[in-house]
Write a protein that holds these residues in place. Sequence first.
Motif, PDB file in Angstrom:
ATOM      1  N   SER A  12     -62.256 -97.931 117.753  1.00  0.00           N
ATOM      2  CA  SER A  12     -61.242 -98.857 118.266  1.00  0.00           C
ATOM      3  C   SER A  12     -59.981 -98.104 118.643  1.00  0.00           C
ATOM      4  CB  SER A  12     -60.896 -99.900 117.208  1.00  0.00           C
ATOM      5  OG  SER A  12     -62.012-100.661 116.894  1.00  0.00           O
ATOM      6  N   ALA A  13     -59.404 -98.508 119.749  1.00  0.00           N
ATOM      7  CA  ALA A  13     -58.137 -97.912 120.166  1.00  0.00           C
ATOM      8  C   ALA A  13     -57.007 -98.591 119.402  1.00  0.00           C
ATOM      9  CB  ALA A  13     -57.947 -98.092 121.664  1.00  0.00           C
ATOM     10  N   LEU A  14     -56.158 -97.782 118.802  1.00  0.00           N
ATOM     11  CA  LEU A  14     -55.002 -98.327 118.091  1.00  0.00           C
ATOM     12  C   LEU A  14     -53.862 -98.566 119.073  1.00  0.00           C
ATOM     13  CD1 LEU A  14     -54.836 -96.112 114.879  1.00  0.00           C
ATOM     14  CD2 LEU A  14     -55.770 -98.403 115.102  1.00  0.00           C
ATOM     15  N   ARG A  15     -53.134 -99.629 118.838  1.00  0.00           N
ATOM     16  CA  ARG A  15     -51.892 -99.897 119.552  1.00  0.00           C
ATOM     17  C   ARG A  15     -50.781 -99.646 118.550  1.00  0.00           C
ATOM     18  NH1 ARG A  15     -54.297 -99.815 123.994  1.00  0.00           N
ATOM     19  NH2 ARG A  15     -55.134-101.697 124.907  1.00  0.00           N
ATOM     20  N   TRP A  16     -49.772 -98.892 118.953  1.00  0.00           N
ATOM     21  CA  TRP A  16     -48.686 -98.537 118.043  1.00  0.00           C
ATOM     22  C   TRP A  16     -47.524 -99.504 118.221  1.00  0.00           C
ATOM     23  CZ3 TRP A  16     -49.613 -95.452 114.116  1.00  0.00           C
ATOM     24  CH2 TRP A  16     -50.744 -94.646 114.192  1.00  0.00           C
ATOM     25  N   ILE A  17     -47.183-100.180 117.135  1.00  0.00           N
ATOM     26  CA  ILE A  17     -46.149-101.210 117.128  1.00  0.00           C
ATOM     27  C   ILE A  17     -44.975-100.711 116.278  1.00  0.00           C
ATOM     28  CG2 ILE A  17     -45.621-103.611 116.521  1.00  0.00           C
ATOM     29  CD1 ILE A  17     -47.822-103.322 118.655  1.00  0.00           C
ATOM     30  N   GLY A  31     -38.452 -98.353 111.154  1.00  0.00           N
ATOM     31  CA  GLY A  31     -38.560 -97.019 111.745  1.00  0.00           C
ATOM     32  C   GLY A  31     -39.992 -96.514 111.780  1.00  0.00           C
ATOM     33  N   ASP A  32     -40.886 -97.091 110.970  1.00  0.00           N
ATOM     34  CA  ASP A  32     -42.307 -96.733 111.017  1.00  0.00           C
ATOM     35  C   ASP A  32     -42.908 -97.225 112.327  1.00  0.00           C
ATOM     36  OD1 ASP A  32     -42.200 -95.748 108.417  1.00  0.00           O
ATOM     37  OD2 ASP A  32     -43.339 -97.413 107.532  1.00  0.00           O
ATOM     38  N   GLN A  33     -44.094 -96.726 112.616  1.00  0.00           N
ATOM     39  CA  GLN A  33     -44.930 -97.282 113.672  1.00  0.00           C
ATOM     40  C   GLN A  33     -46.251 -97.662 113.030  1.00  0.00           C
ATOM     41  OE1 GLN A  33     -45.072 -94.142 116.616  1.00  0.00           O
ATOM     42  NE2 GLN A  33     -43.585 -95.257 117.850  1.00  0.00           N
ATOM     43  N   ALA A  34     -46.688 -98.902 113.275  1.00  0.00           N
ATOM     44  CA  ALA A  34     -47.939 -99.395 112.708  1.00  0.00           C
ATOM     45  C   ALA A  34     -49.048 -99.265 113.739  1.00  0.00           C
ATOM     46  CB  ALA A  34     -47.780-100.852 112.273  1.00  0.00           C
ATOM     47  N   GLY A  35     -50.135 -98.617 113.369  1.00  0.00           N
ATOM     48  CA  GLY A  35     -51.319 -98.493 114.216  1.00  0.00           C
ATOM     49  C   GLY A  35     -52.198 -99.714 114.004  1.00  0.00           C
ATOM     50  N   GLY A  91     -54.310-108.429 115.490  1.00  0.00           N
ATOM     51  CA  GLY A  91     -54.972-107.237 114.977  1.00  0.00           C
ATOM     52  C   GLY A  91     -54.607-106.954 113.537  1.00  0.00           C
ATOM     53  N   ARG A  92     -55.169-105.849 113.030  1.00  0.00           N
ATOM     54  CA  ARG A  92     -55.000-105.429 111.631  1.00  0.00           C
ATOM     55  C   ARG A  92     -54.427-104.021 111.616  1.00  0.00           C
ATOM     56  NH1 ARG A  92     -60.099-106.496 108.435  1.00  0.00           N
ATOM     57  NH2 ARG A  92     -60.316-107.227 110.474  1.00  0.00           N
ATOM     58  N   VAL A  93     -53.483-103.774 110.707  1.00  0.00           N
ATOM     59  CA  VAL A  93     -52.874-102.444 110.586  1.00  0.00           C
ATOM     60  C   VAL A  93     -53.862-101.516 109.880  1.00  0.00           C
ATOM     61  CG1 VAL A  93     -50.963-101.104 109.629  1.00  0.00           C
ATOM     62  CG2 VAL A  93     -50.540-103.406 110.531  1.00  0.00           C
ATOM     63  N   ARG A  94     -54.136-100.364 110.518  1.00  0.00           N
ATOM     64  CA  ARG A  94     -55.046 -99.371 109.943  1.00  0.00           C
ATOM     65  C   ARG A  94     -54.340 -98.073 109.562  1.00  0.00           C
ATOM     66  NH1 ARG A  94     -58.824-101.516 107.408  1.00  0.00           N
ATOM     67  NH2 ARG A  94     -60.241-102.707 108.663  1.00  0.00           N
ATOM     68  N   LEU A 102     -48.651 -88.927 110.196  1.00  0.00           N
ATOM     69  CA  LEU A 102     -49.647 -89.985 110.253  1.00  0.00           C
ATOM     70  C   LEU A 102     -50.172 -90.270 108.848  1.00  0.00           C
ATOM     71  CD1 LEU A 102     -51.372 -91.845 112.041  1.00  0.00           C
ATOM     72  CD2 LEU A 102     -53.044 -89.996 112.146  1.00  0.00           C
ATOM     73  N   LEU A 103     -50.030 -91.518 108.401  1.00  0.00           N
ATOM     74  CA  LEU A 103     -50.525 -91.945 107.099  1.00  0.00           C
ATOM     75  C   LEU A 103     -51.752 -92.824 107.327  1.00  0.00           C
ATOM     76  CD1 LEU A 103     -47.111 -93.090 105.571  1.00  0.00           C
ATOM     77  CD2 LEU A 103     -48.164 -90.826 105.437  1.00  0.00           C
ATOM     78  N   GLU A 104     -52.937 -92.286 107.098  1.00  0.00           N
ATOM     79  CA  GLU A 104     -54.151 -93.075 107.283  1.00  0.00           C
ATOM     80  C   GLU A 104     -54.455 -93.893 106.037  1.00  0.00           C
ATOM     81  OE1 GLU A 104     -57.468 -91.239 109.339  1.00  0.00           O
ATOM     82  OE2 GLU A 104     -56.191 -89.506 109.699  1.00  0.00           O
TER      83      GLU A 104
END
Length: 135
Positions: A12-17, A31-35, A91-94, A102-104
């Motif tokens: 799945s392609a992540l969208r950064w919010i 300040g974070d970005q949620a994938g 969507g769901r944050v991954r 990057l925090l997976e």
Amino acid sequence: MPREPSSPVAPSALRWIPVHGDSMWPSLRSGDQAGVEPLEGTPRPGDVLLARFDHALVLHRLARWESGAVALRGDNTASEDPPLPPSRVLGRVRQVRRGGVLLETGWDQGPRWLGRIRVAVKWRLAALLGRRGGQ
């Protein structure tokens, strides 16, 4: 010569919010970005979801998923958000990007009493100083 079979499922392609505000602190910080990945299937209570409200896109935790309505709640809010139709959940944050890293895993710390106290103090200070919002 036979061709190699291609993978039937592409990642799945992540969208950064971008994240603004304290409603999900410390899991999501301003300040974070949620994938966010597209929602497939029914999410589980506790998943952090992206939903479209009339006023904004919101990243909050799933409280309940019912056939006609979805209940979300920020980790540091006193009550649930107004119910939404399931079609408003995007969507769901991954993953999370924080400070360029990057925090997976390990980013989702869940609701914390310290977060609720922190936000309450921040809002009270903002009110005392005559500022609206505190964000």
